[in-house]
Scaffold this active site. Structure first.
Site, PDB file in Angstrom:
ATOM      1  N   LYS A   1       2.669   2.506  -0.745  1.00 49.39           N
ATOM      2  CA  LYS A   1       2.143   3.398   0.297  1.00 49.39           C
ATOM      3  C   LYS A   1       3.276   3.901   1.201  1.00 49.39           C
ATOM      4  O   LYS A   1       3.323   5.079   1.554  1.00 49.39           O
ATOM      5  CB  LYS A   1       1.082   2.657   1.123  1.00 49.39           C
ATOM      6  CG  LYS A   1      -0.205   2.402   0.336  1.00 49.39           C
ATOM      7  CD  LYS A   1      -1.146   1.437   1.044  1.00 49.39           C
ATOM      8  CE  LYS A   1      -2.328   1.102   0.132  1.00 49.39           C
ATOM      9  NZ  LYS A   1      -3.245   0.101   0.703  1.00 49.39           N
TER      10      LYS A   1
ATOM     11  N   GLN B   1      -3.734  -3.831   5.662  1.00 49.37           N
ATOM     12  CA  GLN B   1      -3.804  -4.161   4.239  1.00 49.37           C
ATOM     13  C   GLN B   1      -4.717  -5.370   4.013  1.00 49.37           C
ATOM     14  O   GLN B   1      -4.561  -6.402   4.654  1.00 49.37           O
ATOM     15  CB  GLN B   1      -2.392  -4.443   3.698  1.00 49.37           C
ATOM     16  CG  GLN B   1      -2.348  -4.731   2.219  1.00 49.37           C
ATOM     17  CD  GLN B   1      -2.784  -3.533   1.366  1.00 49.37           C
ATOM     18  OE1 GLN B   1      -2.383  -2.398   1.615  1.00 49.37           O
ATOM     19  NE2 GLN B   1      -3.611  -3.781   0.364  1.00 49.37           N
TER      20      GLN B   1
ATOM     21  N   ASP C   1      -8.508   4.412   6.157  1.00 48.55           N
ATOM     22  CA  ASP C   1      -9.131   3.749   5.003  1.00 48.55           C
ATOM     23  C   ASP C   1     -10.625   4.053   4.927  1.00 48.55           C
ATOM     24  O   ASP C   1     -11.262   3.753   3.913  1.00 48.55           O
ATOM     25  CB  ASP C   1      -8.925   2.230   5.085  1.00 48.55           C
ATOM     26  CG  ASP C   1      -7.778   1.755   4.203  1.00 48.55           C
ATOM     27  OD1 ASP C   1      -7.400   2.497   3.280  1.00 48.55           O
ATOM     28  OD2 ASP C   1      -7.285   0.636   4.439  1.00 48.55           O
TER      29      ASP C   1
END
Ligand code: NAP
Length: 312
Positions: A54, A98, A124
């Site tokens: 990422k 994460q 997200d």
């Protein structure tokens, strides 16, 4: 006839190329690039790989991505304090924590952390406000994996409206949002899970079959209607030779890779499905790169203040 392979790497590259001028325009207008704060707690090896990917993609696309690390010993309060700091940060338009967070933080920790992220920075798409908006088909920030699947289907001109779609998996991050996105595009959607009775027969009704299970090679040819489009979301790093032998014939290149590395990244779909399906996403090189491309897109969306209608 072998299925057409749906190239996620090419689709992700196309998305990123489309984003590039918009990111450059934002940076020149605002005097800074769109900013993404990525939070990593502990040293989970898979998470390290995902986060590295990422960060690399963000840097290549002209975003400013900052890695904020906490040790595995950090408390939930430490993590919530970091999220609070990023929520207030002027230069971080997007925040990503994460998954998974360490188990020691407690059973509900991950949900509490996702709930604490400013919904306008929730790249997200896991915050309940964004999930609620998705249910109502008015979301700006949607989870990257399922929205990446839709991008791929649309770019590959796979008809969704009117299609029978079957999603195997009902997780918050893939299965459920996937089903909603397909429904909003007028597919007739069935969601399957571990209690579904006669799963192969249900799956065989699908024109579009999405597998998001986390079980290597689980979807075999008998799950697939001839000519169907099969999307393999599963990613598992396999170290058991028996699984590799069950999925790949002797002499295949994938077996060679396994022999060399001692592990192999495989999907939920058995390779023999290629003999039945009309189109199929490979693993690797299918859905994975799209997930990252959609994260970049969501960061630009958050930075542009599209969600709140205000300039951030
Ligand atoms: P998850 O939270 O573990 O959910 C798995 C789902 O599969 C559950 O709904 C479960 O049913 C269902 N399932 C498990 N065993 C089953 C069985 N025998 N028959 C039918 N359904 C079964 O996993 P996830 O987070 O959604 O991820 C799924 C896979 O996608 C994983 O391999 C993950 O690594 C991968 N993934 C890939 C990306 C990407 O970028 N490509 C992104 C995210 C995830 P129940 O609800 O009944 O337990």
């Amino acid at each position: 006839m072998a299925a057409r392979m749906l190239d996620g790497v090419a689709a992700a590259a196309a998305i990123r190329a489309e984003l590039a001028p918009r990111i450059a325009e934002f940076a020149s207008r605002r005097g800074r690039p769109p900013g993404l704060g990525i939070v990593l707690v502990g040293e989970n090896p898979s998470s390290e790989i995902y986060v590295r990917g990422k960060l690399k993609a963000a840097a290549e696309s002209g975003l400013q991505a900052d890695l904020e690390r906490l040790p595995a010993s950090a408390s939930l309060a430490d993590l919530l304090a970091l999220v609070d700091r990023l929520n207030r940060s002027e230069r971080h338009d997007g925040i990503l924590v994460q998954s998974p967070v360490p188990e020691a933080m407690g059973r509900d920790a991950e949900r509490r952390v996702f709930d604490a992220i400013d919904p306008a920075k929730d790249v997200d798409g896991f915050h309940p406000i964004n999930v609620g908006k998705l249910v109502q088909n008015r979301a700006e920030l949607v989870a990257g994996t399922p929205s990446g699947v839709i991008e791929l289907l649309e770019r590959e001109r796979i008809p969704i409206s009117g299609a029978r779609a079957v999603v195997i998996g009902r997780s918050e991050i893939v299965g459920k949002p996937m089903a909603l996105l397909l429904l909003h595009r007028s597919a007739t959607v069935t969601v399957c899970h571990s209690r579904t009775v006669d799963l192969p027969a249900v799956a065989r009704e699908a024109d579009i079959l999405v597998a998001a299970i986390g079980r290597p090679g689980f979807v075999t040819a008998d799950f697939v209607k001839p000519g169907a489009t099969v999307v393999d979301v599963g990613i598992t790093s396999v170290t058991d030779p028996a699984i590799v032998e069950r999925m790949y014939p002797e002499g295949s290149r994938r077996r060679d890779v396994f022999a060399k590395r001692g592990s192999l990244v495989v999907g939920d779909v058995h390779p023999q499905v290629a003999d039945v399906a009309g189109a199929l996403t490979p693993v690797p090189g299918g859905v994975g790169p799209l997930t990252i491309a959609m994260l970049l897109k969501n960061t630009l969306t958050a930075a542009s203040g599209l969600m709140t209608g205000r300039e951030r």
